[in-house]
Each structure stands twice: as C-alpha cells, then as structure tokens.
Motif scaffolding. Structure first.
Motif, PDB file in Angstrom:
ATOM      1  N   PHE A  74       0.821  -1.200   0.000  1.00 49.02           N
ATOM      2  CA  PHE A  74       0.000   0.000   0.000  1.00 49.02           C
ATOM      3  C   PHE A  74       0.861   1.258   0.000  1.00 49.02           C
ATOM      4  N   ARG A  75       2.004   1.203   0.663  1.00 42.93           N
ATOM      5  CA  ARG A  75       2.922   2.353   0.660  1.00 42.93           C
ATOM      6  C   ARG A  75       3.587   2.542  -0.701  1.00 42.93           C
TER       7      ARG A  75
ATOM      8  N   PHE B 230      -1.584   5.613  -5.081  1.00 45.04           N
ATOM      9  CA  PHE B 230      -2.742   5.949  -5.915  1.00 45.04           C
ATOM     10  C   PHE B 230      -3.750   4.801  -5.934  1.00 45.04           C
ATOM     11  N   ILE B 231      -3.260   3.578  -6.063  1.00 40.95           N
ATOM     12  CA  ILE B 231      -4.152   2.415  -6.045  1.00 40.95           C
ATOM     13  C   ILE B 231      -4.807   2.281  -4.672  1.00 40.95           C
TER      14      ILE B 231
ATOM     15  N   PHE C 163      -3.654   8.202   6.883  1.00 40.01           N
ATOM     16  CA  PHE C 163      -3.622   7.299   8.039  1.00 40.01           C
ATOM     17  C   PHE C 163      -3.093   5.920   7.637  1.00 40.01           C
ATOM     18  N   GLN C 164      -3.509   5.444   6.466  1.00 39.05           N
ATOM     19  CA  GLN C 164      -3.052   4.140   5.979  1.00 39.05           C
ATOM     20  C   GLN C 164      -1.544   4.168   5.746  1.00 39.05           C
ATOM     21  N   LEU C 165      -1.059   5.229   5.137  1.00 43.12           N
ATOM     22  CA  LEU C 165       0.378   5.320   4.874  1.00 43.12           C
ATOM     23  C   LEU C 165       1.163   5.519   6.163  1.00 43.12           C
TER      24      LEU C 165
ATOM     25  N   ILE D  57      -6.299   0.862   7.539  1.00 45.05           N
ATOM     26  CA  ILE D  57      -7.581   1.383   7.057  1.00 45.05           C
ATOM     27  C   ILE D  57      -8.204   0.445   6.020  1.00 45.05           C
ATOM     28  N   VAL D  58      -7.441   0.022   5.036  1.00 40.83           N
ATOM     29  CA  VAL D  58      -7.995  -0.828   3.966  1.00 40.83           C
ATOM     30  C   VAL D  58      -8.495  -2.161   4.520  1.00 40.83           C
TER      31      VAL D  58
END
Length: 91
Positions: free
Chosen positions: A5-6, A10-11, A55-57, A62-63
């Motif tokens: 995810f990092r 964009f995805i 927050f996810q990064l 989160i995902v």
C-alpha cells in the motif's frame, strides 16, 4: 501488505474511495439527491479518502478495516436474502 500500500498510494486511494463509497451507498444513502448535492458528497468522500490514505500510509490498517466492514455488510445481506426466501417458501 502494508508495504504494498505504501508503494502504490494511488491504487490505495482508489481502493479506499471505492470502499467508502460502497459503504455510503448501502448504509447512509436513503434517497436520491439533486445532482449538485450528490457531486458535493462524492467530492467530500474523496477528501475523506485522502485523509484515510494518510492514516493508511502512516501505520493504521484502514484498507483491511474497510474490507472487514464490507464483508460484514455482505454477510448481513446474504442472511436477509435467505431469511426472506425461507419466509416466502412458508407462505
């Protein structure tokens, strides 16, 4: 998974946006709104998705949490489907 995810923010943003849009449409949307109000809502959802992306990064999952929420929503829909089918069969 967090590293992926990092690597592809964009995805990740698109995934978050699609998931929160699905949750909004299935849980909070009660009626059809005028087109301008709908556009404003989806822009605000995009801003919220951007915040959730940060927050996810950072370090929060989160995902996966959104995926679990959607999975639970789908389980409830399947349960209601079988419950209605059973009630219709009895009649």
């Amino acid at each position: 998974m967090t590293e992926w995810f990092r690597e592809y923010p964009f995805i990740t943003f698109i995934l978050i946006y699609v998931m929160i849009t699905y949750v909004y449409n299935k849980v909070f949307k009660t009626r059809r709104l005028p087109i301008l109000k709908e556009a404003i809502i989806y822009v605000m959802l995009g801003l919220g998705a951007g915040m959730l992306l940060l927050f996810q990064l950072g370090a929060l999952p989160i995902v996966p949490c959104l995926a679990v929420a959607i999975g639970l929503m789908l389980m409830v829909r399947v349960r209601y489907f079988f419950q209605d089918r059973r009630l219709n069969k009895k009649q």
